[in-house]
Enzyme design. Structure first.
Site, PDB file in Angstrom:
ATOM      1  N   HIS A   1       0.869  -1.199   0.000  1.00  0.00           N
ATOM      2  CA  HIS A   1       0.000   0.000   0.000  1.00  0.00           C
ATOM      3  C   HIS A   1       0.898   1.238   0.000  1.00  0.00           C
ATOM      4  CE1 HIS A   1      -3.129  -2.511   2.432  1.00  0.00           C
ATOM      5  NE2 HIS A   1      -3.309  -2.691   1.129  1.00  0.00           N
TER       6      HIS A   1
ATOM      7  N   HIS B   1     -11.754  -8.620  -6.255  1.00  0.00           N
ATOM      8  CA  HIS B   1     -11.431  -7.358  -5.562  1.00  0.00           C
ATOM      9  C   HIS B   1     -10.558  -6.538  -6.508  1.00  0.00           C
ATOM     10  CE1 HIS B   1      -9.838  -4.678  -2.534  1.00  0.00           C
ATOM     11  NE2 HIS B   1      -8.772  -5.369  -2.228  1.00  0.00           N
TER      12      HIS B   1
ATOM     13  N   GLU C   1      -8.374  -4.004  -5.939  1.00  0.00           N
ATOM     14  CA  GLU C   1      -7.074  -3.447  -5.575  1.00  0.00           C
ATOM     15  C   GLU C   1      -6.001  -4.109  -6.452  1.00  0.00           C
ATOM     16  OE1 GLU C   1      -6.404  -3.387  -1.337  1.00  0.00           O
ATOM     17  OE2 GLU C   1      -4.909  -1.804  -1.543  1.00  0.00           O
TER      18      GLU C   1
ATOM     19  N   ASP D   1      -3.064  -5.197  -6.398  1.00  0.00           N
ATOM     20  CA  ASP D   1      -2.242  -6.376  -6.128  1.00  0.00           C
ATOM     21  C   ASP D   1      -2.942  -7.649  -6.619  1.00  0.00           C
ATOM     22  OD1 ASP D   1      -3.929  -5.553  -3.978  1.00  0.00           O
ATOM     23  OD2 ASP D   1      -2.999  -6.997  -2.638  1.00  0.00           O
TER      24      ASP D   1
ATOM     25  N   HIS E   1     -11.782  -6.573   2.545  1.00  0.00           N
ATOM     26  CA  HIS E   1     -11.673  -5.360   3.312  1.00  0.00           C
ATOM     27  C   HIS E   1     -12.063  -4.113   2.536  1.00  0.00           C
ATOM     28  CE1 HIS E   1      -7.648  -3.760   1.730  1.00  0.00           C
ATOM     29  NE2 HIS E   1      -7.916  -4.823   1.004  1.00  0.00           N
TER      30      HIS E   1
ATOM     31  N   ASP F   1      -8.564 -11.389  -0.030  1.00  0.00           N
ATOM     32  CA  ASP F   1      -7.670 -10.943   1.041  1.00  0.00           C
ATOM     33  C   ASP F   1      -7.937 -11.619   2.393  1.00  0.00           C
ATOM     34  OD1 ASP F   1      -5.851  -9.047  -0.099  1.00  0.00           O
ATOM     35  OD2 ASP F   1      -7.493  -7.633  -0.294  1.00  0.00           O
TER      36      ASP F   1
ATOM     37  N   TYR G   1      -1.580  -9.246   9.705  1.00  0.00           N
ATOM     38  CA  TYR G   1      -2.493  -8.905   8.607  1.00  0.00           C
ATOM     39  C   TYR G   1      -3.869  -8.530   9.169  1.00  0.00           C
ATOM     40  CZ  TYR G   1      -4.297  -9.640   3.811  1.00  0.00           C
ATOM     41  OH  TYR G   1      -4.838  -9.494   2.559  1.00  0.00           O
TER      42      TYR G   1
ATOM     43  N   HIS H   1      -3.189 -13.923  -0.628  1.00  0.00           N
ATOM     44  CA  HIS H   1      -1.806 -13.687  -0.189  1.00  0.00           C
ATOM     45  C   HIS H   1      -1.375 -14.835   0.719  1.00  0.00           C
ATOM     46  CE1 HIS H   1      -1.707  -9.553  -1.599  1.00  0.00           C
ATOM     47  NE2 HIS H   1      -2.794  -9.271  -0.921  1.00  0.00           N
TER      48      HIS H   1
HETATM   49 FE1  FEO Z   1      -6.984  -5.378  -0.824  1.00  0.00          FE
HETATM   50 FE2  FEO Z   1      -4.510  -7.728  -1.275  1.00  0.00          FE
HETATM   51  O1  FEO Z   1      -5.551  -6.222  -1.657  1.00  0.00           O
END
Ligand code: FEO
Length: 396
Positions: free
Chosen positions: A23, A79, A81, A83, A145, A164, A192, A225
């Protein structure tokens, strides 16, 4: 290196051994991370999630070891984001006819990131898509999230792919939870949760209850992840239920910054008082402690004691962001206390107490201040303060 995690279900993601900040610079990743993407072969070929953009070519090469990427029929973007969705443009160049399946909110966020005329299908909780022998079932998971976050469940193989949720920033040579060091694994899963999911703990509890009520068999949980939960996969669900309940340990964390060591000496005297009454604690100098590791200690502790000398009628600039984190992460069931040295006006302790109040962390007692450098009697007062704080910690 790809891995077949179940028959015809492949991990095709990437291990990022070198990343140390996530981030931007918001989150430290001491053990690197992985971007997990899953390829499912059935009558239709499905890719669930992609990888961060710089790893997109590697993703495509991984897919190519199994199937021509142009054969992908469905790309699920759980999601937006980047990544996880950063590899979408490259994947969609290879599979231009694929349908991108997103949550209702994902229709906004994925489109908003890439502005591409891809074929989208927005799904809601309970929607399913037949891919041949098996089905994909979707569960929207807003604020786990992001508002767009979604879980995908694969029937037949009984795999939950929750993006996530249940993840860890943990690069490893291995893919499964039964292959890695359990201490490292749980340290990263805990960090996390504490840093990313704490503010959404009530929603975590509700979402887990909702998913468990579906009575779907779960043989494997593949987050986006870190490692995949294969052995006793529900162990991480139980751990999330425990973390989401926010029942802190009967311990304290003393966090301070100091200019000429006066506030440090106060911190250590308060620590002695905590020891006197048998309360385990850590004393963390905010300047030299990783912010995210520090927040894990806050997550664990019942009592957060914050100290700063007064500077410019307020606290030191290293302490101010911590006070915002206490508010932003919406910790529950905490107690607080404040301390610090001052020379002239002495507002630092009051500012800390105001911020604790805004973070809904009640103070155990009025903060303790010391003018100039502490004398022996000042340090004895700090020790007594520590005993009082410790007793309240044990009583709560
Ligand atoms: Fe909310 Fe692993 O990105």
């Amino acid at each position: 290196m790809i891995a077949e995690v179940k028959k015809n279900v492949y991990w095709v993601g990437a291990v990022d051994w070198g990343i140390r900040h996530f981030h931007g610079y918001e989150l430290s990743t001491h053990r690197g991370t992985t971007y997990n993407a899953y390829l499912i072969r059935d009558e239709k070929t499905v890719l669930v999630d992609t990888v961060w953009g710089p790893f997109a070519d590697q993703l495509v090469e991984n897919i190519r070891q199994i199937i021509d990427p142009s054969k992908i029929d469905i790309v699920v973007a759980n999601h937006a984001e980047v990544d996880h969705s950063g590899g979408l443009p490259v994947v969609m160049r290879h599979a231009p006819n694929a349908t991108v399946v997103v949550s209702q909110r994902g229709a906004e966020s994925v489109e908003g990131h890439f502005h591409q005329p891809w074929k989208f299908r927005a799904v809601k909780t309970g929607h399913n898509i037949s891919i041949g022998q098996n089905e994909l079932i979707f569960v929207e998971a807003p604020m786990l999230h992001w508002p767009d976050s979604m879980f995908t469940y694969l029937t037949g193989h009984n795999i939950l792919l929750p993006n996530d949720a249940f993840g860890q920033h943990y690069a490893s040579a291995y893919r499964f939870n039964d292959e890695v060091d359990q201490g490292e694994l749980y340290e990263e899963a805990h960090k996390y949760y504490a840093n990313i999911l704490t503010p959404f703990s009530d929603l975590v509890t509700k979402k887990i209850d909702e998913v468990l009520a579906l009575s779907l068999p779960v043989d494997m949980i593949g987050p986006s992840h870190g490692i995949i939960w294969r052995k006793d996969p529900l162990q991480i669900v139980k751990k999330y239920q425990e973390w989401a309940a926010q029942r802190p340990e009967q311990r304290a964390v003393v966090i301070y910054d100091t200019m000429w060591d006066g506030t440090r000496r106060m911190a250590e005297a308060i620590g002695d008082g905590l020891t006197d009454v048998g309360v385990d604690h850590k004393i963390l100098h905010a300047v030299v402690t990783d912010r995210n590791d520090l927040l894990v200690e806050v997550f664990r502790a019942k009592t957060v004691v914050v100290g700063s000398p007064t500077l410019n009628n307020s606290v030191l600039p290293t302490i101010a962001p911590l006070l915002y984190d206490l508010k932003g992460l919406k910790f529950k069931n905490k107690l607080g206390a404040a301390f610090g040295c001052y020379g002239w006006s002495g507002e630092g302790v009051k500012v800390i107490e105001e911020q604790l109040d805004q973070a809904k962390i009640p103070v155990i007692r009025e903060g303790i201040k010391c003018k100039w450098q502490p004398r022996a009697e000042d340090l004895e007062a700090c020790r007594s303060f520590g005993r009082e704080v410790g007793k309240a910690t044990k009583k709560a």
